[in-house]
Write a protein that holds these residues in place. Structure first.
Motif, mmCIF file in Angstrom:
data_model
loop_
_atom_site.group_PDB
_atom_site.id
_atom_site.type_symbol
_atom_site.label_atom_id
_atom_site.label_comp_id
_atom_site.label_asym_id
_atom_site.label_seq_id
_atom_site.Cartn_x
_atom_site.Cartn_y
_atom_site.Cartn_z
ATOM 1 N N GLY A 320 -9.364 2.022 -2.396
ATOM 2 C CA GLY A 320 -8.445 1.382 -3.495
ATOM 3 C C GLY A 320 -8.942 -0.198 -3.208
ATOM 4 N N SER A 321 -10.145 -0.733 -3.782
ATOM 5 C CA SER A 321 -10.223 -2.098 -3.458
ATOM 6 C C SER A 321 -9.424 -2.939 -4.067
ATOM 7 N N ALA A 322 -9.019 -4.231 -3.497
ATOM 8 C CA ALA A 322 -8.250 -5.071 -3.973
ATOM 9 C C ALA A 322 -8.555 -6.429 -3.284
ATOM 10 N N HIS A 323 -8.072 -7.686 -3.915
ATOM 11 C CA HIS A 323 -8.428 -8.845 -3.557
ATOM 12 C C HIS A 323 -8.260 -9.360 -1.999
ATOM 13 N N LEU A 324 -6.969 -9.011 -1.749
ATOM 14 C CA LEU A 324 -6.379 -9.558 -0.290
ATOM 15 C C LEU A 324 -6.545 -8.538 0.804
ATOM 16 N N GLY A 325 -7.319 -7.412 0.295
ATOM 17 C CA GLY A 325 -7.421 -6.297 1.318
ATOM 18 C C GLY A 325 -7.188 -4.775 0.682
ATOM 19 N N SER A 326 -7.951 -3.903 1.042
ATOM 20 C CA SER A 326 -7.696 -2.591 0.295
ATOM 21 C C SER A 326 -7.312 -1.635 1.168
ATOM 22 N N SER A 327 -6.982 -0.497 0.707
ATOM 23 C CA SER A 327 -6.747 0.748 1.522
ATOM 24 C C SER A 327 -7.334 2.037 1.198
ATOM 25 N N PHE A 328 -7.879 2.780 2.185
ATOM 26 C CA PHE A 328 -8.576 4.001 2.079
ATOM 27 C C PHE A 328 -7.691 5.067 2.149
ATOM 28 N N GLN A 329 -7.568 6.001 1.224
ATOM 29 C CA GLN A 329 -6.722 7.232 1.195
ATOM 30 C C GLN A 329 -7.369 8.638 0.914
ATOM 31 N N ILE A 330 -6.694 9.376 1.580
ATOM 32 C CA ILE A 330 -6.998 11.040 1.585
ATOM 33 C C ILE A 330 -5.928 11.654 0.952
ATOM 34 N N VAL A 331 -5.689 12.392 -0.156
ATOM 35 C CA VAL A 331 -4.802 13.096 -0.555
ATOM 36 C C VAL A 331 -5.038 14.564 -0.987
ATOM 37 N N SER A 332 -4.201 15.498 -0.465
ATOM 38 C CA SER A 332 -4.352 16.785 -0.634
ATOM 39 C C SER A 332 -3.068 17.650 -0.724
#
Length: 455
Positions: A320-332
């Motif tokens: 989840g790319s964003a300007h001040l830092g991103s988050s990587f997620q796995i969902v199941s």
């Protein structure tokens, strides 16, 4: 045979793009009031796209005063000084156009697609709400849209299955004073507490031409279009200077494990990590990791969870790319009769295998080819979300360079399997993540339990 032909066409397209480079010609200028303008000429169809970025999103808000940027996404359609309420959409639709807007943590975007002979109408209505929105804004209009946004929040979060998961994850990924701690839509309490003067001051601070950029492209004459832009936007006064956004460092020193009971039928597991900001080293690498893990039916997690073991309904992964830092997620989402502990065990095994063994060259090639195909497909459109005009504005906002197409694509083409493995090892550890189990009410046994300490 059809699939083979499609693959050959996509491969040829990518090769051509790689040999010649991507060329999206544009001109750029800045009005005396600070409005940055980008023009792109494309006579493929007799249509024009008008795209405005206000460099304000929920990340510009403060604790206790959240939801303002998204609230303005609604208020901007409620009439301005010379556009009566209800006429913005009506006039554009009568001219054969369509429009929409969106807000995220970093920016607010409005776009119009319209026949080229109605370009001046689109520029007029956009300039009017930039310069004269407050002339038509009233406490009653703000209260009306405040209620609309509250209802939208109920529909999208409180009353939607799994809807509160994203809010809970962000609240635990980011500290209280970080701009990404709260949702773009804001909280019910903050929306209720905001006064009319609070809303007016927010607009005055962030919605001036010097904190915006205008991208216009399609069937245009650049000289005539510049004259029209100067005609409609030059008299709007600049707002106060807006400093670049900043944020405290966000990190997790330990794993956080959460359980949320919800009105759902099946349990769902979320795993979230901090990851690099958009266009910084590691961002593209984690896009590839997401594709290898869950990008389609041939991906590692889909094959094991959904196809082979049949313990999950679905699985997805994304950076989840964003300007001040991103988050990587796995969902199941687990299948009926299975627990999230079972699902997490398999995800952990596959993550460990990726960290230890890396990705194969064929997996990397497939992921890069899929990204390039989607990248080129978006460039077929001039307007709308993700089209060339929108992308010019997005690149300007994120990098300062509207013509960032080749540099963007080059990030993926230059990757090696070692680069991808290194990024995964750096960011996707077991001691720096949020693990959320969303389970049916009254069924705690379906959650993924806290990890036991090794003896």
């Amino acid at each position: 045979m059809k699939r083979l032909l499609l693959a050959l066409v996509l491969t040829a397209s990518v090769a051509t793009a790689g040999d010649t480079g991507i060329n999206v010609p544009y001109t750029r200028f800045t009005l005396p009031n600070g409005l940055t303008v980008i023009l792109h000429e494309d006579h493929t169809t007799p249509t024009v796209a008008v795209n405005v970025y206000y460099h304000v999103g929920s990340g510009r808000e403060k604790p206790g005063r959240t939801g303002f940027a998204h609230l303005f996404e609604h208020i901007m359609y409620e009439g301005s000084g010379h556009v009566p309420e209800g006429k913005y959409d009506q006039w554009l639709e009568m001219a054969g156009g369509d429009n929409n807007g969106s807000t995220n943590s970093d920016r607010t975007n409005y776009w119009i697609n319209i026949p080229s002979n109605a370009l001046e109408l689109a520029l007029f209505v956009e300039s009017d709400r930039m310069g004269y929105l407050l002339d038509a804004m009233s406490p009653a209009k703000v209260d009306g849209q405040r209620d609309v946004v509250k209802n939208e929040r109920r529909q999208s979060y409180e009353n939607r299955p799994y809807g509160m998961s994203s809010i809970l994850i962000d609240e635990n990924l980011y500290p209280d004073d970080h701009p990404y701690h709260w949702p773009t839509i804001g909280s019910m309490e903050d929306l209720s507490a905001a006064s009319f003067d609070d809303v007016v001051q927010f607009f005055k601070r962030f919605y001036g031409p010097n904190n915006a950029s205008l991208s216009v492209g399609g069937d245009i004459d650049p000289v005539k279009t510049r004259a029209l832009i100067e005609k409609w936007f030059s008299d709007i006064p600049a707002g106060p200077p807006v400093p670049p956004p900043g944020a405290p460092v966000a990190f997790l020193g330990a794993e956080k494990r959460l359980v949320l009971e919800d009105k759902v039928q099946l349990p769902r597991l979320y795993m979230a990590w901090h990851s690099p900001a958009i266009f910084t080293p590691g961002d593209a690498e984690l896009d590839i990791v997401a594709n290898v893990l869950a990008g389609g039916k041939n991906s590692r997690l889909y094959k094991r969870l959904v196809y082979e073991l049949q313990i999950a309904q679905d699985v997805s992964a994304y950076q989840g790319s964003a300007h001040l830092g991103s988050s990587f997620q796995i969902v199941s989402t687990a299948r009926a009769g299975h627990t999230l502990a079972e699902v997490e065990k398999v995800i952990t095994e596959e993550l460990h295998r990726l960290l230890e063994e890396g990705v194969a060259q064929r997996e990397l090639d497939r992921a890069v080819n899929q990204y390039e195909a989607g990248f080129l497909r978006r460039l077929e459109s001039v307007g709308g979300f993700g089209g060339k005009v929108d992308q010019l504005n997005n690149y300007l906002t994120e990098t300062g360079n509207p013509d960032y197409f080749n540099e963007d694509l080059a990030r993926y083409r230059a990757l090696s399997p070692g680069d991808v493995r290194s990024a995964a090892q750096t960011y996707l550890r077991g001691d720096n993540r949020v693990v959320l189990s969303v389970i049916p009410v009254g069924k705690p046994e379906l959650a993924s339990p806290a990890r036991k300490e090794a003896k």
